[in-house]
Design a protein around this motif. Structure first.
Motif, PDB file in Angstrom:
ATOM      1  N   ARG A 107       0.871  -1.309  -0.272  1.00 42.22           N
ATOM      2  CA  ARG A 107      -0.055  -0.072  -0.006  1.00 42.22           C
ATOM      3  C   ARG A 107       0.839   1.450  -0.005  1.00 42.22           C
ATOM      4  N   PHE A 108       1.895   1.218   1.035  1.00 43.23           N
ATOM      5  CA  PHE A 108       2.784   2.618   1.137  1.00 43.23           C
ATOM      6  C   PHE A 108       3.802   2.629   0.226  1.00 43.23           C
ATOM      7  N   GLY A 109       4.195   1.415  -0.456  1.00 46.29           N
ATOM      8  CA  GLY A 109       5.536   1.336  -1.251  1.00 46.29           C
ATOM      9  C   GLY A 109       6.724   1.690  -0.460  1.00 46.29           C
ATOM     10  N   ALA A 110       6.851   1.098   0.832  1.00 48.54           N
ATOM     11  CA  ALA A 110       7.712   1.573   1.303  1.00 48.54           C
ATOM     12  C   ALA A 110       9.146   0.337   1.133  1.00 48.54           C
ATOM     13  N   THR A 111       9.975   0.618   2.037  1.00 49.45           N
ATOM     14  CA  THR A 111      10.984  -0.557   2.062  1.00 49.45           C
ATOM     15  C   THR A 111      10.767  -1.479   3.077  1.00 49.45           C
ATOM     16  N   ASP A 112      11.817  -2.153   3.632  1.00 52.36           N
ATOM     17  CA  ASP A 112      11.986  -3.074   4.765  1.00 52.36           C
ATOM     18  C   ASP A 112      12.046  -2.044   6.096  1.00 52.36           C
ATOM     19  N   ALA A 113      12.740  -0.793   5.739  1.00 50.52           N
ATOM     20  CA  ALA A 113      12.443   0.122   6.878  1.00 50.52           C
ATOM     21  C   ALA A 113      11.053   0.430   7.123  1.00 50.52           C
ATOM     22  N   GLY A 114      10.266   0.503   6.327  1.00 46.51           N
ATOM     23  CA  GLY A 114       8.825   0.980   6.498  1.00 46.51           C
ATOM     24  C   GLY A 114       7.960  -0.034   7.504  1.00 46.51           C
ATOM     25  N   ILE A 115       8.526  -1.303   7.092  1.00 44.11           N
ATOM     26  CA  ILE A 115       8.083  -2.273   8.116  1.00 44.11           C
ATOM     27  C   ILE A 115       8.377  -2.030   9.438  1.00 44.11           C
ATOM     28  N   GLY A 116       9.622  -1.831   9.698  1.00 42.94           N
ATOM     29  CA  GLY A 116      10.224  -1.656  10.903  1.00 42.94           C
ATOM     30  C   GLY A 116       9.519  -0.524  11.656  1.00 42.94           C
ATOM     31  N   VAL A 117       9.147   0.568  10.994  1.00 45.95           N
ATOM     32  CA  VAL A 117       8.598   1.848  11.401  1.00 45.95           C
ATOM     33  C   VAL A 117       7.162   1.401  11.914  1.00 45.95           C
ATOM     34  N   LEU A 118       6.451   0.865  11.305  1.00 43.05           N
ATOM     35  CA  LEU A 118       5.219   0.207  11.455  1.00 43.05           C
ATOM     36  C   LEU A 118       5.008  -0.471  12.659  1.00 43.05           C
ATOM     37  N   TYR A 119       6.114  -1.426  12.820  1.00 48.08           N
ATOM     38  CA  TYR A 119       6.220  -2.202  14.004  1.00 48.08           C
ATOM     39  C   TYR A 119       6.370  -1.589  15.255  1.00 48.08           C
ATOM     40  N   LEU A 120       7.588  -0.369  14.945  1.00 51.46           N
ATOM     41  CA  LEU A 120       7.834   0.338  16.065  1.00 51.46           C
ATOM     42  C   LEU A 120       6.507   1.165  16.493  1.00 51.46           C
ATOM     43  N   ALA A 121       6.027   1.683  15.632  1.00 48.28           N
ATOM     44  CA  ALA A 121       4.482   2.261  16.055  1.00 48.28           C
ATOM     45  C   ALA A 121       3.645   1.554  16.958  1.00 48.28           C
ATOM     46  N   GLN A 122       3.618   0.366  16.429  1.00 50.88           N
ATOM     47  CA  GLN A 122       2.796  -0.851  17.007  1.00 50.88           C
ATOM     48  C   GLN A 122       3.169  -1.016  18.465  1.00 50.88           C
ATOM     49  N   GLY A 123       4.451  -1.065  18.646  1.00 51.75           N
ATOM     50  CA  GLY A 123       5.339  -1.503  20.126  1.00 51.75           C
ATOM     51  C   GLY A 123       4.858  -0.120  20.964  1.00 51.75           C
ATOM     52  N   ILE A 124       5.172   1.036  20.310  1.00 50.70           N
ATOM     53  CA  ILE A 124       5.084   2.128  21.224  1.00 50.70           C
ATOM     54  C   ILE A 124       3.478   2.095  21.906  1.00 50.70           C
ATOM     55  N   GLY A 125       2.693   2.069  20.768  1.00 54.78           N
ATOM     56  CA  GLY A 125       1.092   1.993  21.243  1.00 54.78           C
ATOM     57  C   GLY A 125       1.008   0.966  22.247  1.00 54.78           C
ATOM     58  N   SER A 126       1.398   0.036  22.193  1.00 56.17           N
ATOM     59  CA  SER A 126       1.292  -1.365  23.261  1.00 56.17           C
ATOM     60  C   SER A 126       1.910  -1.084  24.654  1.00 56.17           C
ATOM     61  N   VAL A 127       3.026  -0.266  24.411  1.00 56.49           N
ATOM     62  CA  VAL A 127       3.645   0.203  25.544  1.00 56.49           C
ATOM     63  C   VAL A 127       3.028   1.024  26.505  1.00 56.49           C
ATOM     64  N   LEU A 128       2.461   2.150  25.844  1.00 58.58           N
ATOM     65  CA  LEU A 128       1.819   3.195  26.398  1.00 58.58           C
ATOM     66  C   LEU A 128       0.460   3.057  26.969  1.00 58.58           C
ATOM     67  N   GLY A 129      -0.305   1.702  26.133  1.00 54.33           N
ATOM     68  CA  GLY A 129      -1.643   1.511  26.299  1.00 54.33           C
ATOM     69  C   GLY A 129      -2.186   1.329  27.760  1.00 54.33           C
ATOM     70  N   PRO A 130      -1.321   0.499  28.570  1.00 55.02           N
ATOM     71  CA  PRO A 130      -1.669   0.118  29.656  1.00 55.02           C
ATOM     72  C   PRO A 130      -1.431   1.420  30.729  1.00 55.02           C
ATOM     73  N   PHE A 131      -0.693   2.331  30.558  1.00 54.46           N
ATOM     74  CA  PHE A 131      -0.585   3.436  31.214  1.00 54.46           C
ATOM     75  C   PHE A 131      -1.588   4.283  31.002  1.00 54.46           C
TER      76      PHE A 131
END
Length: 436
Positions: free
Chosen positions: A257-281
């Motif tokens: 969809r976004f035409g990104a490279t492997d770095a784009g995958i990493g950025v989306l997973y990073l966003a996922q991880g940040i959200g998951s860490v902040l969610g409980p707080f």
């Protein structure tokens, strides 16, 4: 009322870690073992894919990792409530070193079957040991510190994924799989030492070595049936994990969809991880500042969560499930990586808050003598239904397309959240609770 919950989460956490050595040891032990697990899993994925070239067989690793906990759930629950939890956790940590040696042999021999068998044995150890920190937490932390302790321990999975998966890949690339496995073995040994140094009791119920799996399982299901709060939170956990398979589409969105490279995958997973860490707080802040007491009473058939914030303890995780669905509906509409990042982060703020608040509610609602079985059931449901959802996403994507599959599961998450919220509002109100 304690002033601790009103402080910033970072300050409250530092105070807790400094002031409660037993929680500090439990936190460090959990962090070490979880991070080490991701080290090994990254190396194992690379080994199986390079030896077989099969994406399907590589995906099978997730099934091998989760199945033992599901199949052995009644036995594991009984073990957690009937045996000394401290000794059980230490035994699991030390026993995990044996299958790691099996993986080391498999890597050197190039044997995929031996690697799968070793992973299955390692998964049995993890299935027994993983729920124990959540089970014993209310016995190690004072009630006024419990909310921040729950949020912190609950966010460990996501933060260890970010740290362990990233560092595991770097270590494996730089020094090879042997170094990765040795680091994981050292993490288990260190975890065992830390658990052994915890002074407070892991259980307030009498310990017995007599196993009564059938009787214990019957008692568990009666408790779930007769305690609406517990059954409702288990249903919420099931709904979240049944919709969670859409997370596996993040790499596809980045590349197609976004035409990104492997770095784009990493950025989306990073966003996922940040959200998951902040969610409980964030969820903890929305619930309020007054933690209810841990339920130690006999079964009453009503909600054991009491206090002015008890209603919010049910409504906030349900709302968080809706946020998860809405986040992925926004991702389905995103046209670029930069609009996909906040959608993924918002969705996983919902995941983190829903998952951890549901677990915390189960902790509070379950008496010590049965808490192990309740938590093992929650962990087993999460693992099994998440695997089912992941398997279902592939045919859904073929039939409906990536966007259609995302929208379907996003709508299901929002729809279940609305139904669940209506049900939660109809639960009996505990005596003395306000209408807030």
């Amino acid at each position: 009322m304690s002033s601790v919950p009103s402080r910033l989460p970072g300050v409250a956490l530092l105070d807790l870690l400094r002031g409660n050595p037993d929680f500090r040891r439990l936190f460090l032990a959990s962090a070490l073992s979880l991070t080490g697990d991701w080290f090994t899993f990254v190396a194992l994925n690379a080994f199986v894919y390079h030896r077989t070239g099969s994406a399907a067989l590589t995906a099978l690793l997730f099934a091998v990792e989760s199945l033992p906990g599901i199949l052995l759930m009644p036995l594991i629950g009984s073990l957690t409530d009937r045996l000394d939890r401290r000794r059980l956790r230490i035994a699991c940590d030390l026993a995990a070193i044996v299958p790691l040696a099996g993986l080391l042999a498999a890597f050197h021999l190039g044997s995929v079957p031996l690697a799968l068998v070793s992973l299955a044995v390692l998964s049995v150890s993890a299935a027994v040991s993983s729920p124990i920190p959540e089970v014993v937490l209310p016995n190690l932390v004072a009630p006024d510190r419990l909310p921040i302790a729950q949020a912190t321990l609950g966010s460990l999975y996501s933060s260890s994924l970010l740290l362990g998966a990233g560092l595991g890949g770097l270590v494996t690339a730089a020094w090879g799989s042997t170094a990765t496995l040795l680091i994981d073995a050292a993490s288990f040994a260190a975890s065992a030492v830390l658990i052994a140094r915890i002074r407070r009791p892991f259980s307030t119920a009498p310990v017995t070595r007599r196993m009564r799996v059938r009787t214990d399982t019957s008692e568990l299901w009666r408790f779930i049936r007769d305690t609406p709060t517990v059954s409702a939170l288990l249903w919420l956990t099931a709904a979240l994990r049944l919709c969670y398979g859409i997370v596996g589409l993040l790499p596809v969105y980045a590349l197609e969809r976004f035409g990104a490279t492997d770095a784009g995958i990493g950025v989306l997973y990073l966003a996922q991880g940040i959200g998951s860490v902040l969610g409980p707080f964030l969820g903890r802040r929305l619930i309020g500042t007054s933690p209810p007491p841990i339920d130690t009473s006999p079964l009453t058939g009503t909600s054991p969560l009491t206090g002015p914030s008890s209603r919010r303890r049910l409504l906030v995780p349900g709302g968080a499930l809706a946020v998860f669905g809405l986040g992925y509906l926004a991702l389905a509409q995103a046209g670029s990586l930069w609009s996909g990042i906040p959608a993924a982060m918002a969705g996983h703020l919902g995941v983190g808050a829903c998952a951890i608040l549901a677990i915390n509610g189960l902790q509070l609602a379950s008496p010590d003598h049965i808490r192990g079985r309740v938590m093992v059931t929650a962990f087993g449901l999460s693992s099994g239904l998440q695997g089912v959802s992941s398997l279902a996403v592939a045919p859904l994507t073929v039939a409906l397309g990536m966007t259609g599959a995302t929208r379907l599961l996003g709508v299901l998450a929002v729809g279940f959240a609305l139904v669940w919220l209506l049900y939660a509002l109809r639960l009996p109100k505990p005596p003395g609770e306000s209408d807030r």
